[in-house]
Design a protein around this motif. Structure first.
Motif, short mmCIF file in Angstrom:
data_model
loop_
_atom_site.label_atom_id
_atom_site.label_comp_id
_atom_site.label_asym_id
_atom_site.label_seq_id
_atom_site.Cartn_x
_atom_site.Cartn_y
_atom_site.Cartn_z
N SER A 238 0.67 -1.37 -0.01
CA SER A 238 0.07 -0.02 0.05
C SER A 238 1.02 1.31 -0.13
O SER A 238 1.95 1.50 0.87
CB SER A 238 -0.85 0.05 1.32
N PRO A 239 0.61 2.19 -0.95
CA PRO A 239 1.36 3.36 -1.13
C PRO A 239 0.86 4.54 -0.22
O PRO A 239 -0.29 4.32 0.39
CB PRO A 239 1.28 3.67 -2.57
N ALA A 241 -1.12 6.78 -0.98
CA ALA A 241 -1.53 7.19 -2.13
C ALA A 241 -2.25 8.73 -1.95
O ALA A 241 -2.68 8.84 -1.00
CB ALA A 241 -2.57 6.26 -2.70
N TYR A 242 -2.74 9.24 -3.15
CA TYR A 242 -3.45 10.35 -3.38
C TYR A 242 -4.71 10.33 -2.79
O TYR A 242 -5.04 11.02 -1.90
CB TYR A 242 -3.54 10.84 -4.85
N ARG A 243 -5.30 9.05 -2.81
CA ARG A 243 -6.65 8.75 -2.26
C ARG A 243 -6.58 8.85 -0.82
O ARG A 243 -7.54 9.13 -0.06
CB ARG A 243 -7.00 7.30 -2.67
N GLY A 244 -5.32 8.64 -0.05
CA GLY A 244 -5.32 8.62 1.29
C GLY A 244 -5.45 9.82 1.78
O GLY A 244 -6.15 10.41 2.96
N PHE A 245 -4.81 10.91 1.12
CA PHE A 245 -5.22 12.29 1.49
C PHE A 245 -6.67 12.87 1.35
O PHE A 245 -7.24 13.49 2.22
CB PHE A 245 -4.33 13.33 0.65
N ALA A 246 -7.17 12.19 0.32
CA ALA A 246 -8.88 12.61 0.06
C ALA A 246 -9.49 12.03 1.38
O ALA A 246 -10.33 12.58 1.70
CB ALA A 246 -9.29 12.03 -1.23
N CYS A 343 -7.24 -1.71 1.24
CA CYS A 343 -7.39 -2.15 -0.21
C CYS A 343 -7.94 -3.44 -0.43
O CYS A 343 -8.89 -3.64 0.38
CB CYS A 343 -5.86 -2.16 -0.81
N GLY A 344 -7.68 -4.01 -1.23
CA GLY A 344 -8.41 -5.47 -1.67
C GLY A 344 -9.71 -5.15 -2.01
O GLY A 344 -10.71 -5.76 -2.31
N SER A 345 -9.93 -3.81 -2.03
CA SER A 345 -11.08 -3.25 -2.46
C SER A 345 -11.15 -3.32 -4.02
O SER A 345 -10.25 -3.30 -4.60
CB SER A 345 -11.48 -2.06 -1.78
#
Ligand code: SF4
Length: 348
Positions: A238-239, A241-246, A343-345
């Motif tokens: 898991s990075p 990620a940009y999504r993490g900030f959102a 993740c795994g999603s």
């Protein structure tokens, strides 16, 4: 579901639904105080109403539940099997899992899915990256490192799910995406200026023009209310990620205003795409036949890069490959967005 951890004062509040039992929870969406029994009943009834109002299923349909072993899909499997039985939906339900080949993460979470298979009596199909593409994510990360791994994983997962759904001959795939996921995706698509995805990311049913439609029965369900017997560690690749900030931003908003999640979804739904906006044309991949707006779909381009020892081929959202192996700078709108949720999603 999160218990209200604050100590109860004497004369603690009663459940706002039954007005008999002591309230045990505060619903994050409405801040209503509710007892456990009423919460389960209300939670399931809300999902039932979403299914009915949006006509998600028809009697006799075969439905695959995208099952990652995570909390959302585990609860979805439970709730759908329960509602199917209780309300006679007449559905044939299956569990469909994708094995990305991530040692220490996916092999463990697949054990949860296998438990769900037994608990809910739903047949399970597992499709693996190794079988479909000849590569596991462990092998891909070994070659490309940790920078673009989720691009490969997200692209491959979307196709793997479609291919597994085709093998099961299902009419639709139900995924466990919840209201928080959808609100995040609305924000991400705005931040990226991705009009094509913005226009479809709030739809409760997507891909009706594609191989197998997908639906999201938890579209209006808050993540905090979904908690059961689940596997919760993060993918080892898991990075940050940009999504993490959102995601963090949305959590902050929710703390100030619980309705913010539903408001963002509403805003996404109400966006109107100008009729002059050029949208990508949809076709099929010349190589594998999968849906694509370029000659080759993104999975074939990425696979070609891996097999040729040029893993950067096809990385970046405006570059693809033509069938002659040259870079094509047209954009493939069907390519899933870069990061999956943790993740795994399943992407949408
Ligand atoms: Fe795949 Fe998700 Fe792990 Fe990225 S974080 S490698 S998309 S499972």
């Amino acid at each position: 579901m999160e218990a209200d951890s604050k100590p109860k004062k004497s004369g603690a509040r009663l459940c706002c639904v039954c007005t008999q039992n002591r309230a045990a929870l505060k619903r994050p969406k409405t801040l209503e105080q509710i007892c456990r029994e009423c919460f389960y009943a209300v939670f399931e009834e809300e999902i039932h109403q979403v299914i009915l109002e949006n006509q998600l299923f028809k009697p006799g349909e075969r439905i695959a539940i995208g099952a990652s072993g995570g909390k959302d899909s585990t609860v979805l499997a439970y709730v759908l099997s329960e509602l199917n039985r209780r309300h006679n939906y007449g559905l044939d339900l299956f569990l469909l899992s994708v094995d990305e080949g991530i040692t220490g993460y996916r092999d463990d979470s697949l054990e949860t899915v296998k438990r769900n298979e037994l608990q809910y009596g739903l047949p399970l199909k597992i499709v693996s990256y190794k079988d479909l593409y000849g590569w596991t994510m462990d092998e891909i990360v070994k070659m490309i490192g940790l920078k673009n791994n989720c691009t490969f994983c997200g692209v491959f997962r979307r196709q793997a799910l479609d291919r597994g759904a085709a093998l099961l001959k299902v009419d639709k795939v139900a995924t466990g995406h919840n209201a928080d996921d959808i609100a995040e995706t609305v924000l991400l698509n705005i931040l990226r200026g991705d009009i094509a995805r913005l226009s479809r990311c709030t739809s409760i049913i997507t891909g009706e023009d594609g191989p197998i439609p997908r639906c999201k029965p938890f579209k209006y369900t808050y993540e905090k209310e979904i908690k059961l017997d689940y596997f919760s560690t993060e993918c080892i690749y898991s990075p940050n990620a940009y999504r993490g900030f959102a995601r963090e931003f949305i959590k902050d908003l929710e703390r100030i205003r619980p309705r913010a999640i539903l408001d963002i979804i509403k805003s996404g739904e109400d966006f109107r795409i100008s009729t002059t906006t050029k949208m990508p044309e949809q076709g099929t991949c010349e190589r594998c036949g999968y849906i694509s707006s370029q000659k080759w779909c993104k999975a074939c381009v990425l696979l070609e890069g891996l097999n040729r020892g040029l893993p950067k081929l096809g990385i970046g959202r405006t570059q693809g490959l033509n069938s002659d192996g040259k870079k094509d700078r047209k954009r493939d709108s069907r390519t899933p967005s870069i990061e999956s949720k943790q993740c795994g999603s399943l992407e949408f």
